[in-house]
Design a protein around this motif. Structure first.
Motif, PDB file in Angstrom:
ATOM      1  N   CYS A 233       0.835  -1.205   0.000  1.00 16.74           N
ATOM      2  CA  CYS A 233       0.000   0.000   0.000  1.00 16.74           C
ATOM      3  C   CYS A 233       0.869   1.255   0.000  1.00 16.74           C
ATOM      4  O   CYS A 233       0.578   2.217  -0.723  1.00 16.74           O
ATOM      5  CB  CYS A 233      -0.932  -0.013   1.216  1.00 16.74           C
ATOM      6  N   MET A 234       1.931   1.268   0.783  1.00 17.52           N
ATOM      7  CA  MET A 234       2.806   2.433   0.837  1.00 17.52           C
ATOM      8  C   MET A 234       3.462   2.676  -0.519  1.00 17.52           C
ATOM      9  O   MET A 234       3.494   3.820  -1.005  1.00 17.52           O
ATOM     10  CB  MET A 234       3.862   2.252   1.924  1.00 17.52           C
ATOM     11  N   ARG A 235       3.968   1.629  -1.142  1.00 10.91           N
ATOM     12  CA  ARG A 235       4.633   1.786  -2.433  1.00 10.91           C
ATOM     13  C   ARG A 235       3.650   2.210  -3.521  1.00 10.91           C
ATOM     14  O   ARG A 235       3.994   2.995  -4.406  1.00 10.91           O
ATOM     15  CB  ARG A 235       5.309   0.470  -2.828  1.00 10.91           C
ATOM     16  N   ARG A 236       2.418   1.719  -3.436  1.00 10.79           N
ATOM     17  CA  ARG A 236       1.428   2.006  -4.473  1.00 10.79           C
ATOM     18  C   ARG A 236       0.760   3.371  -4.308  1.00 10.79           C
ATOM     19  O   ARG A 236       0.548   4.100  -5.286  1.00 10.79           O
ATOM     20  CB  ARG A 236       0.353   0.907  -4.447  1.00 10.79           C
ATOM     21  N   ASP A 237       0.418   3.730  -3.051  1.00 10.72           N
ATOM     22  CA  ASP A 237      -0.478   4.866  -2.827  1.00 10.72           C
ATOM     23  C   ASP A 237       0.157   6.100  -2.204  1.00 10.72           C
ATOM     24  O   ASP A 237      -0.480   7.160  -2.173  1.00 10.72           O
ATOM     25  CB  ASP A 237      -1.648   4.431  -1.925  1.00 10.72           C
ATOM     26  N   ALA A 238       1.373   6.004  -1.690  1.00 12.17           N
ATOM     27  CA  ALA A 238       1.959   7.151  -0.976  1.00 12.17           C
ATOM     28  C   ALA A 238       1.994   8.398  -1.845  1.00 12.17           C
ATOM     29  O   ALA A 238       1.704   9.507  -1.377  1.00 12.17           O
ATOM     30  CB  ALA A 238       3.361   6.803  -0.486  1.00 12.17           C
ATOM     31  N   ARG A 239       2.318   8.244  -3.112  1.00 12.56           N
ATOM     32  CA  ARG A 239       2.449   9.405  -4.004  1.00 12.56           C
ATOM     33  C   ARG A 239       1.104   9.952  -4.466  1.00 12.56           C
ATOM     34  O   ARG A 239       1.047  11.000  -5.112  1.00 12.56           O
ATOM     35  CB  ARG A 239       3.307   9.044  -5.211  1.00 12.56           C
ATOM     36  N   ARG A 240       0.008   9.262  -4.138  1.00 13.27           N
ATOM     37  CA  ARG A 240      -1.323   9.761  -4.513  1.00 13.27           C
ATOM     38  C   ARG A 240      -1.802  10.830  -3.532  1.00 13.27           C
ATOM     39  O   ARG A 240      -2.746  11.557  -3.825  1.00 13.27           O
ATOM     40  CB  ARG A 240      -2.326   8.607  -4.549  1.00 13.27           C
ATOM     41  N   HIS A 241      -1.186  10.911  -2.373  1.00 12.95           N
ATOM     42  CA  HIS A 241      -1.599  11.866  -1.349  1.00 12.95           C
ATOM     43  C   HIS A 241      -1.280  13.288  -1.797  1.00 12.95           C
ATOM     44  O   HIS A 241      -0.334  13.525  -2.551  1.00 12.95           O
ATOM     45  CB  HIS A 241      -0.868  11.545  -0.042  1.00 12.95           C
ATOM     46  N   ARG A 242      -2.080  14.254  -1.335  1.00 13.31           N
ATOM     47  CA  ARG A 242      -1.856  15.656  -1.708  1.00 13.31           C
ATOM     48  C   ARG A 242      -0.516  16.174  -1.196  1.00 13.31           C
ATOM     49  O   ARG A 242       0.044  17.117  -1.748  1.00 13.31           O
ATOM     50  CB  ARG A 242      -2.984  16.536  -1.164  1.00 13.31           C
ATOM     51  N   SER A 243      -0.016  15.581  -0.102  1.00 13.72           N
ATOM     52  CA  SER A 243       1.271  15.984   0.469  1.00 13.72           C
ATOM     53  C   SER A 243       2.367  15.081  -0.076  1.00 13.72           C
ATOM     54  O   SER A 243       2.184  13.866  -0.196  1.00 13.72           O
ATOM     55  CB  SER A 243       1.226  15.873   1.997  1.00 13.72           C
ATOM     56  N   PRO A 244       3.541  15.645  -0.399  1.00 13.70           N
ATOM     57  CA  PRO A 244       4.638  14.792  -0.866  1.00 13.70           C
ATOM     58  C   PRO A 244       5.218  13.896   0.215  1.00 13.70           C
ATOM     59  O   PRO A 244       5.999  12.990  -0.086  1.00 13.70           O
ATOM     60  CB  PRO A 244       5.678  15.811  -1.348  1.00 13.70           C
ATOM     61  N   ASN A 245       4.839  14.147   1.483  1.00 16.72           N
ATOM     62  CA  ASN A 245       5.407  13.369   2.587  1.00 16.72           C
ATOM     63  C   ASN A 245       4.374  12.599   3.399  1.00 16.72           C
ATOM     64  O   ASN A 245       4.611  11.444   3.766  1.00 16.72           O
ATOM     65  CB  ASN A 245       6.181  14.305   3.519  1.00 16.72           C
ATOM     66  N   ALA A 246       3.239  13.207   3.710  1.00 18.23           N
ATOM     67  CA  ALA A 246       2.269  12.577   4.605  1.00 18.23           C
ATOM     68  C   ALA A 246       1.727  11.263   4.063  1.00 18.23           C
ATOM     69  O   ALA A 246       1.300  10.386   4.831  1.00 18.23           O
ATOM     70  CB  ALA A 246       1.116  13.538   4.898  1.00 18.23           C
ATOM     71  N   GLY A 247       1.730  11.104   2.747  1.00 15.49           N
ATOM     72  CA  GLY A 247       1.212   9.875   2.168  1.00 15.49           C
ATOM     73  C   GLY A 247       1.990   8.633   2.567  1.00 15.49           C
ATOM     74  O   GLY A 247       1.428   7.535   2.603  1.00 15.49           O
ATOM     75  N   TRP A 248       3.268   8.778   2.886  1.00 14.00           N
ATOM     76  CA  TRP A 248       4.081   7.602   3.223  1.00 14.00           C
ATOM     77  C   TRP A 248       3.648   6.959   4.549  1.00 14.00           C
ATOM     78  O   TRP A 248       3.334   5.768   4.572  1.00 14.00           O
ATOM     79  CB  TRP A 248       5.559   7.988   3.229  1.00 14.00           C
ATOM     80  N   PRO A 249       3.604   7.682   5.658  1.00 12.90           N
ATOM     81  CA  PRO A 249       3.119   7.039   6.879  1.00 12.90           C
ATOM     82  C   PRO A 249       1.633   6.707   6.825  1.00 12.90           C
ATOM     83  O   PRO A 249       1.207   5.673   7.376  1.00 12.90           O
ATOM     84  CB  PRO A 249       3.418   8.062   7.979  1.00 12.90           C
ATOM     85  N   GLU A 250       0.820   7.534   6.160  1.00 15.45           N
ATOM     86  CA  GLU A 250      -0.616   7.251   6.116  1.00 15.45           C
ATOM     87  C   GLU A 250      -0.915   6.013   5.281  1.00 15.45           C
ATOM     88  O   GLU A 250      -1.744   5.176   5.667  1.00 15.45           O
ATOM     89  CB  GLU A 250      -1.373   8.461   5.574  1.00 15.45           C
ATOM     90  N   ALA A 251      -0.272   5.880   4.131  1.00  9.88           N
ATOM     91  CA  ALA A 251      -0.507   4.703   3.297  1.00  9.88           C
ATOM     92  C   ALA A 251       0.004   3.440   3.987  1.00  9.88           C
ATOM     93  O   ALA A 251      -0.645   2.383   3.925  1.00  9.88           O
ATOM     94  CB  ALA A 251       0.173   4.879   1.940  1.00  9.88           C
ATOM     95  N   ALA A 252       1.150   3.540   4.658  1.00  6.71           N
ATOM     96  CA  ALA A 252       1.670   2.382   5.394  1.00  6.71           C
ATOM     97  C   ALA A 252       0.701   1.964   6.504  1.00  6.71           C
ATOM     98  O   ALA A 252       0.444   0.771   6.703  1.00  6.71           O
ATOM     99  CB  ALA A 252       3.038   2.705   5.982  1.00  6.71           C
ATOM    100  N   MET A 253       0.143   2.952   7.216  1.00  9.10           N
ATOM    101  CA  MET A 253      -0.809   2.639   8.278  1.00  9.10           C
ATOM    102  C   MET A 253      -2.097   2.056   7.708  1.00  9.10           C
ATOM    103  O   MET A 253      -2.681   1.128   8.290  1.00  9.10           O
ATOM    104  CB  MET A 253      -1.100   3.889   9.107  1.00  9.10           C
ATOM    105  N   ALA A 254      -2.556   2.573   6.579  1.00  9.89           N
ATOM    106  CA  ALA A 254      -3.756   2.033   5.950  1.00  9.89           C
ATOM    107  C   ALA A 254      -3.574   0.553   5.616  1.00  9.89           C
ATOM    108  O   ALA A 254      -4.446  -0.285   5.894  1.00  9.89           O
ATOM    109  CB  ALA A 254      -4.095   2.826   4.689  1.00  9.89           C
TER     110      ALA A 254
END
Length: 313
Positions: A233-254
């Motif tokens: 999920c982190m590798r696939r979705d982190a860059r979809r987040h509006r923030s260039p950084n917040a997507g990494w911990p949020e996608a990993a947690m998801a």
């Protein structure tokens, strides 16, 4: 990583003590002091009558001035401390209020408790203290989603990032980072007043959080029960987040919890159509907040253990 041991001291002190309310009542908190400085700069330098280009230049100068003052203060404090392990211990004590380890846990847990008891009003009130979206529009999945997203993002911004920069540079690093992060939270948003003036604050914050956000995401992956799902999920979705950084911990947690996060939300009466992280998964519920807190606790323990190993290496 010469100050890794100091950051272990800071994390341990905050985990045990937090920032006591009696101390806050008497002296406030370093972040509130920074907030007053930033508010003063914003009032004096961010004039609505100035053209956007001038306001952007003033924002660059204001952000750099606040950061420079913070770094200089950290350097002066650190330079007068004795050398050796006494310095490490004292740097850790001085860095303690800049690590939000316990307060983040307590604020998120305060959302889970009423939500599990089906006290939606109480849960909305609790979540309004940690997120900016409209709590009145949130149902149980929305409340749980907001709490889990705040936990994931603030684990990076509130603990991993300040500890990372503190471990590298000591007090100048952690104070400089807190100045950057506070600038971003106060003036780095795209409001009419801060679109130009806060441009530099937002960009500097993106740079300062680049490495810590990805470290946080990998900590969540390592300490999740669903490691492969969290990594995928982190590798696939982190860059979809509006923030260039917040997507990494949020996608990993998801992925770690097997739930979907982000998605459309309401800010100040307006709907923002954010993409889903882990789209197709179920919506989170109250129990998932506690599962997220368990991942968070294990991740912070691993971070402290790695820092301790670096300190003694």
């Amino acid at each position: 990583m010469g100050f890794a041991g100091a950051m272990v001291v800071a994390m341990a002190a905050d985990a045990v003590l937090g920032w006591p309310s009696w101390l806050f009542a008497r002296i406030g908190h370093p972040v509130t002091w920074l907030g007053r400085l930033i508010a003063t700069v914003d009032t004096a330098w961010n004039r609505a009558s100035d053209p956007p280009a001038f306001r952007r230049a003033a924002g660059v100068a204001g952000a750099l001035a606040v950061i420079a003052v913070s770094i200089a203060l950290g350097w002066v404090l650190q330079s007068v401390l004795p050398w050796g392990w006494i310095q490490i211990a004292l740097v850790g004590v001085l860095a303690w209020p800049l690590v939000a380890l316990r307060s983040l846990h307590d604020h998120v847990a305060a959302v889970a408790t009423p939500l599990q008891a089906r006290d939606i009003a109480g849960a909305r009130d609790a979540v309004s203290r940690i997120v900016g979206r409209d709590p009145a529009a949130l149902d149980e999945p929305g409340i749980a989603r907001a709490a889990i997203e705040s936990l994931a993002e603030n684990a990076s911004d509130g603990i991993v990032a300040p500890v990372f920069w503190g471990a590298v540079f000591g007090l100048p690093g952690i104070l400089g980072y807190k100045a950057i992060n506070t600038l971003d939270s106060m003036i780095g948003h795209r409001s009419e007043r801060h679109e130009a003036f806060g441009w530099a604050a937002a960009r500097i914050d993106d740079v300062a959080n680049f490495v810590p956000a990805r470290v946080t995401g990998f900590l969540f992956v390592l300490l999740a029960q669903r490691r492969l799902e969290a990594l995928s999920c982190m590798r696939r979705d982190a860059r979809r987040h509006r923030s260039p950084n917040a997507g990494w911990p949020e996608a990993a947690m998801a992925g770690a919890l097997g739930v979907r996060l982000s998605g459309p939300r309401i800010y100040h009466g307006s709907v923002t159509n954010e993409p889903w992280l882990n789209e197709g998964a179920r919506d989170p519920l109250a129990a998932d907040i506690n599962h997220g807190l368990a991942v968070y606790r294990r991740s912070m323990l691993l971070l402290a253990a790695v820092l301790a190993i670096l300190a003694f290496a």
